[in-house]
Design a protein around this motif. Structure first.
Motif, PDB file in Angstrom:
ATOM      1  N   THR A 146      44.936  19.370  80.525  1.00  0.00           N
ATOM      2  CA  THR A 146      46.032  18.570  79.974  1.00  0.00           C
ATOM      3  C   THR A 146      47.345  19.323  80.067  1.00  0.00           C
ATOM      4  N   HIS A 147      48.423  18.575  80.038  1.00  0.00           N
ATOM      5  CA  HIS A 147      49.759  19.136  79.911  1.00  0.00           C
ATOM      6  C   HIS A 147      50.384  18.710  78.587  1.00  0.00           C
ATOM      7  N   ASN A 148      49.614  18.005  77.775  1.00  0.00           N
ATOM      8  CA  ASN A 148      50.133  17.445  76.537  1.00  0.00           C
ATOM      9  C   ASN A 148      50.011  18.452  75.395  1.00  0.00           C
ATOM     10  N   ARG A 149      51.124  18.733  74.766  1.00  0.00           N
ATOM     11  CA  ARG A 149      51.178  19.735  73.702  1.00  0.00           C
ATOM     12  C   ARG A 149      50.292  19.358  72.518  1.00  0.00           C
ATOM     13  N   THR A 150      50.293  18.090  72.130  1.00  0.00           N
ATOM     14  CA  THR A 150      49.489  17.659  70.983  1.00  0.00           C
ATOM     15  C   THR A 150      48.002  17.859  71.256  1.00  0.00           C
ATOM     16  N   THR A 151      47.569  17.565  72.461  1.00  0.00           N
ATOM     17  CA  THR A 151      46.166  17.791  72.817  1.00  0.00           C
ATOM     18  C   THR A 151      45.862  19.281  72.803  1.00  0.00           C
ATOM     19  N   MET A 152      46.777  20.099  73.310  1.00  0.00           N
ATOM     20  CA  MET A 152      46.568  21.547  73.316  1.00  0.00           C
ATOM     21  C   MET A 152      46.454  22.095  71.908  1.00  0.00           C
ATOM     22  N   GLU A 153      47.199  21.532  70.976  1.00  0.00           N
ATOM     23  CA  GLU A 153      47.162  22.010  69.594  1.00  0.00           C
ATOM     24  C   GLU A 153      45.810  21.760  68.937  1.00  0.00           C
ATOM     25  N   ALA A 154      45.037  20.830  69.466  1.00  0.00           N
ATOM     26  CA  ALA A 154      43.708  20.553  68.914  1.00  0.00           C
ATOM     27  C   ALA A 154      42.659  21.527  69.433  1.00  0.00           C
ATOM     28  N   ALA A 155      43.030  22.357  70.382  1.00  0.00           N
ATOM     29  CA  ALA A 155      42.073  23.260  71.031  1.00  0.00           C
ATOM     30  C   ALA A 155      41.832  24.515  70.205  1.00  0.00           C
ATOM     31  N   ASP A 156      40.682  25.124  70.431  1.00  0.00           N
ATOM     32  CA  ASP A 156      40.379  26.437  69.858  1.00  0.00           C
ATOM     33  C   ASP A 156      40.933  27.533  70.759  1.00  0.00           C
TER      34      ASP A 156
END
Length: 189
Positions: A146-156
């Motif tokens: 992904t390039h989406n910041r919100t999706t990245m924030e959900a990652a460990d």
């Protein structure tokens, strides 16, 4: 000799046909049970991802459920129920993700790779997608491109590839739990 060979082949073919019939007889109730479970999970995931609405799976008309096609019927909030073809790109993406998560709820997989499934989503939908992804991660490990910041924030953990000297790529990994909490005006993020 040839007569015995033909008789053996005919007996083997009959045994195979009998085995296939028995297998299909066992598969029908199992398919119907799994289909009902996936349909229920799909309705839940769809409502979560869309913040409302309704969706269900329908078997195409046929004499045998094992050869039936499956139709996806979706009704995003404020719209009429329709098939996938009439939905927008973002609605189609969310509906497909809802179906994928439903399948993973019914039959979990050890891992799943998602490649930019959030690209067509607006910010509100990305937040709901990230929340459902986070909840689903308790049973399945996800690798999300992904390039989406919100999706990245959900990652460990975040992985990136960067170019270093002499045009050599280098993989960088960051565990978000290891980072110190960022503060802005005294608020911890």
């Amino acid at each position: 000799f040839v007569q015995r060979q033909i008789a053996d082949l005919e007996a083997a073919a009959a045994a195979l046909r009998a085995g296939m019939a028995e297998l299909q007889q066992r598969m029908r109730p199992r398919f119907q049970e799994t289909f009902a479970d996936v349909n229920a999970a799909f309705a839940e995931c769809f409502q979560t991802l869309f913040g409302g609405g309704r969706a269900h799976l329908a078997l195409a008309e046929t004499d045998d459920v094992l050869s039936a096609g499956i139709e996806v019927i979706a009704q995003p909030p404020g719209k009429r129920a329709t098939t996938l073809h009439a939905l927008s790109g973002g609605e189609r993406a969310l509906t497909a993700v809802a179906l994928l998560f439903a399948l993973l709820r019914v039959q979990p997989s050890p891992f799943c790779v998602l490649d930019e499934v959030d690209a067509a989503l607006d910010e509100a939908n990305v937040r709901r997608f990230a929340a459902l992804l986070r909840a689903q991660a308790a049973r399945t490990q996800f690798l999300v491109v992904t390039h989406n910041r919100t999706t990245m924030e959900a990652a460990d953990t975040l992985y990136g590839v960067t170019m270093v000297d002499n045009a050599v790529s280098q993989v960088v990994a960051v565990r978000l739990a290891d980072l110190p909490a960022a503060t802005t005006n005294g608020v911890v993020h």
